[in-house]
Write a protein that holds these residues in place. Structure first.
Motif, mmCIF file in Angstrom:
data_model
loop_
_atom_site.group_PDB
_atom_site.id
_atom_site.type_symbol
_atom_site.label_atom_id
_atom_site.label_comp_id
_atom_site.label_asym_id
_atom_site.label_seq_id
_atom_site.Cartn_x
_atom_site.Cartn_y
_atom_site.Cartn_z
ATOM 1 N N CYS A 1 46.187 29.718 38.951
ATOM 2 C CA CYS A 1 44.997 30.486 38.584
ATOM 3 C C CYS A 1 45.091 31.901 39.139
ATOM 4 O O CYS A 1 45.124 32.103 40.350
ATOM 5 N N ARG A 2 45.151 32.853 38.236
ATOM 6 C CA ARG A 2 45.042 34.260 38.609
ATOM 7 C C ARG A 2 43.630 34.711 38.252
ATOM 8 O O ARG A 2 43.255 34.761 37.090
ATOM 9 N N SER A 3 42.853 34.996 39.270
ATOM 10 C CA SER A 3 41.451 35.336 39.045
ATOM 11 C C SER A 3 40.945 36.261 40.149
ATOM 12 O O SER A 3 41.272 36.072 41.324
ATOM 13 N N ALA B 1 46.957 31.530 42.465
ATOM 14 C CA ALA B 1 46.529 30.446 43.337
ATOM 15 C C ALA B 1 46.961 29.127 42.698
ATOM 16 O O ALA B 1 47.072 29.022 41.476
ATOM 17 N N HIS B 2 47.177 28.136 43.533
ATOM 18 C CA HIS B 2 47.599 26.829 43.039
ATOM 19 C C HIS B 2 46.463 25.842 43.328
ATOM 20 O O HIS B 2 46.137 25.588 44.494
ATOM 21 N N LEU B 3 45.886 25.324 42.257
ATOM 22 C CA LEU B 3 44.706 24.475 42.378
ATOM 23 C C LEU B 3 44.992 23.093 41.819
ATOM 24 O O LEU B 3 45.823 22.920 40.923
ATOM 25 N N LYS C 1 38.147 27.736 33.401
ATOM 26 C CA LYS C 1 37.292 28.658 32.642
ATOM 27 C C LYS C 1 36.195 29.229 33.526
ATOM 28 O O LYS C 1 35.883 30.432 33.451
ATOM 29 N N GLU C 2 35.613 28.403 34.363
ATOM 30 C CA GLU C 2 34.540 28.861 35.244
ATOM 31 C C GLU C 2 35.058 29.878 36.256
ATOM 32 O O GLU C 2 34.369 30.850 36.582
ATOM 33 N N GLU D 1 43.331 33.399 34.411
ATOM 34 C CA GLU D 1 44.059 34.004 33.298
ATOM 35 C C GLU D 1 44.638 32.907 32.406
ATOM 36 O O GLU D 1 45.277 31.968 32.875
ATOM 37 N N LYS D 2 44.375 33.032 31.110
ATOM 38 C CA LYS D 2 44.859 32.071 30.106
ATOM 39 C C LYS D 2 44.491 30.630 30.464
ATOM 40 O O LYS D 2 45.240 29.681 30.200
#
Length: 231
Positions: A162-164, A174-176, A212-213, A217-218
Motif C-alpha cells: 500500500c502506497r498511501s 507499506a506491507h499490510l 480502498k479506504e 495506489e491501484k
C-alpha cells in the motif's frame, strides 16, 4: 520457514479469553430455542442480517457473503457492532502504523445467530515491517493474489502493498495483511478445498475494502474479485 501468524498476541489472547467467558455465561442462560431462560426475551436491538451488511456494510461482497455461508452453514449473521467498520479499522491501522507495540488489531467479527451452532470468525489487520520472506506454514495453500495469499481450511490471509499518503512515515510501500480466521483446536478435514476458497474470498473482500479506504495506489494491486488459482 516463515510462519504466518493469525494475530495471536498475548494481549489478544487475554481478550479472547474474556470474550469466550462472556459468551459461555450467555450460552448458559439460553434455552434450546435461542431465547434466554426464565422468560426473558432477546434484546430489542438484536438484529440478524445478510452477510453483505456485516462490518459496516461495505466490506463483505456478495461473493464473500456466500463464502461465509460455506464456512458457517448459515446464510444470515448477528449484526456487527458499531465499532466494526472499515473506516474505524483503517483509522486504527493508520494510528498504529510504525508503532512497534501496536502492529495488529480487530477489524471485524462475524457471529452466527442465536439458536444456531456457535461460530466466531475474526478479521484482523496487521502491518508488517517488510515483504514476506520464506514459506508460510505447511497448512496454507498459496494463491495468485496480492503480494501473497495463503488459504487453509480454518483461515486465510492476504498480504498486499500500500502506497498511501495516509500512512505517515512510509517512504516506500507499506506491507499490510488482512486475515480471516476461525480459531479451532483442530482443522476441518471435510470440504477442505471449498473452505480454503471461502476463507480466501472473505479475506480478499475485506482487504480490497481496506485498500480502498486507505487510498492505496491501484487498490494495493488487488483484483476486484478474488483470484483462487493456486500459485
Amino acid at each position: 520457514m516463515r510462519t504466518v501468524r493469525s494475530g495471536r498476541s498475548a494481549r489478544r489472547g487475554l481478550l479472547a479469553a474474556a470474550v469466550a467467558g462472556a459468551l459461555l455465561l450467555g450460552a448458559a442462560g439460553c434455552g434450546g430455542d435461542g431465547e434466554p431462560e426464565g422468560g426473558q426475551k432477546t434484546p430489542k436491538d438484536y438484529k440478524v442480517v445478510a452477510g453483505t451488511e456485516l462490518c459496516g456494510g461495505n466490506a463483505i461482497s456478495a461473493d464473500a457473503s456466500r463464502a461465509l455461508e460455506v464456512i458457517t452453514g448459515e446464510p444470515r449473521f448477528e449484526a456487527s457492532g458499531e465499532r466494526y467498520t472499515v473506516e474505524r479499522a483503517a483509522a486504527d491501522l493508520v494510528d498504529a502504523f510504525g508503532t512497534p507495540d501496536v502492529w495488529e488489531g480487530d477489524a471485524c467479527r462475524v457471529y452466527t445467530p442465536l439458536g444456531t451452532t456457535d461460530f466466531e470468525l475474526r478479521i484482523i489487520w496487521t502491518w508488517l515491517e517488510g515483504p514476506p520472506k520464506g514459506k508460510p506454514a505447511q497448512k496454507f495453500t498459496l494463491l495468485k493474489m496480492g503480494e501473497e495469499t495463503g488459504a487453509a481450511s480454518n483461515e486465510a490471509y492476504v498480504l498486499f502493498e500500500c502506497r498511501s499518503d495516509k500512512l505517515a512515515g512510509s517512504s516506500t510501500a507499506a506491507h499490510l495483511m488482512i486475515s480471516a480466521e476461525h480459531r479451532t483446536v483442530s482443522e476441518p478435514e471435510d470440504n477442505v478445498d471449498a473452505l480454503k476458497d471461502a476463507y480466501a474470498t472473505v479475506a480478499h473482500s475485506y482487504s480490497l475494502a481496506m485498500a480502498k479506504e486507505l487510498g492505496c495506489e491501484k487498490n494495493g494491486g488487488l483484483p476486484e474479485e478474488a483470484v483462487l488459482d493456486r500459485a
